[in-house]
Motif scaffolding. Structure first.
Motif, short mmCIF file in Angstrom:
data_model
loop_
_atom_site.label_atom_id
_atom_site.label_comp_id
_atom_site.label_asym_id
_atom_site.label_seq_id
_atom_site.Cartn_x
_atom_site.Cartn_y
_atom_site.Cartn_z
N SER A 252 0.84 -1.20 0.00
CA SER A 252 0.00 0.00 0.00
C SER A 252 0.87 1.24 0.00
O SER A 252 0.61 2.20 -0.71
N VAL A 253 1.90 1.24 0.83
CA VAL A 253 2.81 2.39 0.90
C VAL A 253 4.18 1.94 1.40
O VAL A 253 4.29 1.03 2.23
N VAL A 254 5.21 2.57 0.83
CA VAL A 254 6.58 2.37 1.30
C VAL A 254 7.00 3.65 2.02
O VAL A 254 6.81 4.75 1.49
N ILE A 255 7.53 3.50 3.23
CA ILE A 255 8.04 4.67 3.96
C ILE A 255 9.54 4.50 4.10
O ILE A 255 10.02 3.80 4.99
N GLU A 276 3.91 8.11 -5.94
CA GLU A 276 3.05 8.50 -4.80
C GLU A 276 2.90 7.37 -3.77
O GLU A 276 2.44 7.60 -2.66
N LYS A 277 3.32 6.16 -4.14
CA LYS A 277 3.27 5.06 -3.15
C LYS A 277 4.48 5.06 -2.24
O LYS A 277 4.57 4.29 -1.29
N LEU A 311 -0.76 -2.78 3.70
CA LEU A 311 0.58 -3.37 3.85
C LEU A 311 1.60 -2.25 3.70
O LEU A 311 1.68 -1.59 2.65
N VAL A 312 2.35 -2.02 4.78
CA VAL A 312 3.29 -0.89 4.84
C VAL A 312 4.70 -1.44 4.95
O VAL A 312 4.95 -2.34 5.77
N CYS A 313 5.61 -0.93 4.13
CA CYS A 313 7.01 -1.33 4.28
C CYS A 313 7.85 -0.14 4.71
O CYS A 313 7.87 0.89 4.02
N LEU A 314 8.50 -0.27 5.85
CA LEU A 314 9.46 0.74 6.31
C LEU A 314 10.84 0.26 5.85
O LEU A 314 11.12 -0.94 5.94
#
Ligand code: COA
Length: 330
Positions: A252-255, A276-277, A311-314
């Motif tokens: 969903s997003v990568v930080i 933008e992801k 689902l977030v990936c740091l």
């Protein structure tokens, strides 16, 4: 085994905004050079008397409150920073005191830009193992007091800023929350991005000569950092996804650690995800090292960029070299 999840997030940014124009007055640089090379437009600097432990404690208060807890309910804390208030002891014990916590364990982590992710993995492991129920994780930095705000230090000093971020980790059902952490290091590059002094290998560990030689200031081989970062970020994100039987399209997003906008853009391109992801706030805060991931995470939560089930990936890369990722089912 039970799961471990993030129960609350918080951030603390010093009020003093330092624009590129302000730096341009102090050194031979330009708005255009800084924005084009790094994406940074402004950063925050603390006023005298504020240390990394103050920013960490402020962010922690917010995270603990948002977790619906009080400082007395925190059972262990991990503090990541490369800019501690004191050479020793670390900032962890200072936060224990500032927040009026019980005499809990306080661990300091010093893996620089990846510090927060290393610290988070400690909390994850303790909570999953049932060792503790509520672990506070902090990343906070005061970079400004270590920057040479003149032309001689311009390659490093335009990049970094001050700030703090924190999360509280607690139990969850398996498969929810932090799915896994992936940590790496390659010490042969230790001197590519470092502050050398005070150095216990020297007798004495700090001297006027060392200061005259600028060995107490940050040194960075920018090209080397850039080249390794654009390779290691995608690699460690793929590792996290593969380890959980997931793929890039599930994200969903990568930080990413906010090292530099060009690195973030290169990561998005390499992963094949729309820009933008891959979250970025570097234009506002610069590179805040161990604080950048928890600050960005807190902004994503507050702005509704992360929603339940996402689902977030740091991910982070930095001095050491070290690199790491953490995959989270929100
Ligand atoms: N303003 C103006 N000029 C500057 C400058 C500044 N703040 N800092 C350096 N320069 C000059 C250098 O003196 C050099 O001049 P020269 O060519 O006359 O010797 C030139 O700019 C360097 O330009 P270039 O090699 O094209 O820089 P770059 O494209 O490699 O960009 C970085 C430099 C630092 C922005 C880039 O290497 C980078 O992003 N590295 C990663 C840094 C990072 O993310 N660090 C944090 C790690 S977690």
């Amino acid at each position: 085994m039970r799961g471990a999840t993030i129960l609350g997030t918080g951030r603390a940014l010093p009020p003093r905004v330092v624009t590129n124009a302000e730096l341009t007055a102090l050194m031979d640089t330009s708005e255009e050079w800084i924005v084009q090379r790094t994406g940074i437009r402004e950063r925050r600097f603390v006023d005298p008397g504020t240390g990394a432990s103050d920013l960490g404690a402020e962010a922690a208060r917010v995270a603990i409150e948002r977790a619906g807890l009080t400082p007395k309910e925190i059972q262990f804390l991990v503090f990541a920073t490369l800019s501690p208030d004191l050479f020793f002891p670390g900032c962890g014990v200072l936060v224990q005191e500032k927040l009026g916590m019980d005499t809990i364990g306080a661990l300091d982590v010093r893996t620089q830009c990846t510090g927060f992710l290393y610290a988070l993995s400690v909390a994850e492991a303790y909570v999953k193992a049932g060792f503790y129920d509520h672990v506070l994780v902090i990343g906070a930095e005061v970079q400004s007091t270590g920057l040479e705000l003149s032309t001689a230090g311009r390659d490093v000093s335009v990049i970094f800023g001050d700030g703090g971020g924190a999360v509280v980790v607690g139990p969850s059902e398996p498969g929810k929350g932090i799915l896994s952490s992936h940590l790496h290091s390659e010490g042969k590059h230790a001197r590519e991005l470092m502050v050398e002094a005070p150095a216990s290998i020297e007798h004495p560990r700090i001297s006027k000569q060392m200061i005259d030689d600028r060995r107490h200031l940050g040194f960075m081989n920018g090209r080397s950092v850039f080249n390794h970062a654009v390779r290691r970020f995608p690699e460690v994100i793929h590792e996290a996804l593969a380890g959980n039987g997931l793929s890039v399209s599930d994200l969903s997003v990568v930080i990413p650690h906010q090292a530099n906008l060009r690195i973030t853009q290169a990561v998005a391109k390499s992963l094949g995800v729309p820009p933008e992801k891959v979250f970025s706030n570097i234009e506002k805060y610069g590179n805040t090292t161990a604080a950048s991931v928890p600050i960005a995470l807190d902004e994503c939560v507050e702005e509704g960029i992360i929603r339940e089930g996402d689902l977030v990936c740091l991910a982070a890369f930095g001095s050491g070299f070290t690199w790491a990722s953490s995959l989270i089912r929100w």
